[in-house]
Enzyme design. Sequence first.
Site, short mmCIF file in Angstrom:
data_model
loop_
_atom_site.label_atom_id
_atom_site.label_comp_id
_atom_site.label_asym_id
_atom_site.label_seq_id
_atom_site.Cartn_x
_atom_site.Cartn_y
_atom_site.Cartn_z
N LYS A 124 0.91 -1.43 -0.17
CA LYS A 124 -0.02 -0.10 -0.14
C LYS A 124 0.82 1.24 0.16
CE LYS A 124 -3.74 2.16 2.59
NZ LYS A 124 -4.73 2.15 3.62
N SER A 171 -9.40 2.34 2.39
CA SER A 171 -8.52 3.21 1.62
C SER A 171 -7.52 2.29 0.80
CB SER A 171 -7.90 4.17 2.45
OG SER A 171 -6.95 3.55 3.61
N SER A 214 -10.02 -0.22 6.17
CA SER A 214 -9.24 0.08 5.03
C SER A 214 -8.86 -1.03 4.44
CB SER A 214 -8.50 1.33 5.32
OG SER A 214 -8.96 2.47 5.33
#
Length: 437
Positions: free
Chosen positions: A106, A180, A204
């Site tokens: 990420k 996210s 997320s």
Amino acid sequence: MSVVTLGEGAPKLSAEDVKAIATKANLELLEADVPDFQRLLGAIDQNIQDVLATDDYYPVPDLAKYPRTEIHIPEDTDKGGWATRCIAKCTSPSSSLLAGKTIALKDNVALSGVRCTNGTAAMEWTPKLDATIATRIMDAGGTILGKAACENACLEGVSDTSVTGKVHNPYADNYSCGGSSSGSGRLVATGSVDVAVGCDQGGSVRIPASMCGIVGHKPTWGLVPYTGIISGEATIDHAGPMAKNVKNTALLLEVMAGPDGIDDRQPPFLPPGTLEYTKQLDEFSTSTASSAKPLTGFKIAILQEGFTIPQMDPNIHALCSSAVTKFTDLGATVTSISVPSHSALIWACSLPIAGGRQGTLGDATGRKGLYLNDRVPIVSGKLTQAAFDALGPGARNQYLRYMFVEEKYGAGLHGKCMNLLRKMNVRKVSYLPACEK
């Protein structure tokens, strides 16, 4: 404790500067005390200059052992999944747990020499260090193929706010991947990588895993070190694995988990065998292979308040209820529990001060651990207009809430919220069979 170090010829602050500091704090100093504070403040200022002139202490990666090549911003982003591409691996891995597997990190996880956007143009940062979990992945024989797009400041549950562009759902263009960790969810679902790292504060990892049809796991708080990862808020930071199946999810968790001696959220020691997740999973699968009810003996609690969230989509309610029924069919004892104080109310009130300081401004003052000092000067103090404008709606909201709560209520509100959150973890809860709820 007060430590005073004054040598002969110690520098002095001017009387005017001392009085200005007091005035700014709405204080009055006795005139007779001003010369003492001139020397005391002047001395600490000199000490500070000496410290600032000293080289910082970073875990600088050995680029001969952990080379990274082909670093570039790709034209083909897999419909928004990639933020930056590279190839990073270890030339002499210490295990083969991830041998032959490809991984995406990420884009809030540090990988030296590779830009780390955190999904926003509010600040630019190319780290000089590798996050602990990045090193562990390479040590296990995994090949990191780049950084997966993430939503703006990691504060959105959708997939159209990232500075790198919209991330399309793997099954339908112009539909959401969830956020996210949007890019991580998409890249795993499309087969661009075998596994990916996501980070989860309020869903997320779990939201994009659900919306992309993969497995996502939010580990126990403190199990996976957050060293070298941009924090959202220390009490709710979790880095977790995302994969197409449970086996690979467990495999990546096994590689990432365990204390690193740096993150102050982690225990210094775990009992032997604790982190052998793939072995435990294999043993369970083997022992229950011929059973029609492999979850016999498992007790699963369903939080009643989780089904009473305002404006909950009835389809989501129905899907979750269906999953509960499947657990029962597989032999588990499913019980509904109630924790009346469990709601987003306390969490929402606790987040602005700590989240604003740690997440938005990068100020982790008071914690032990690795400080991202090459990033902090960019965002310390207050946001510029340009930085604020570059944030997404969630991050703007958090920053303004931080300014409001800090000014009106101060740290006392955050402290009370933390105590009430702890109360939820220790209080007795009421139990009723699921069928009675």
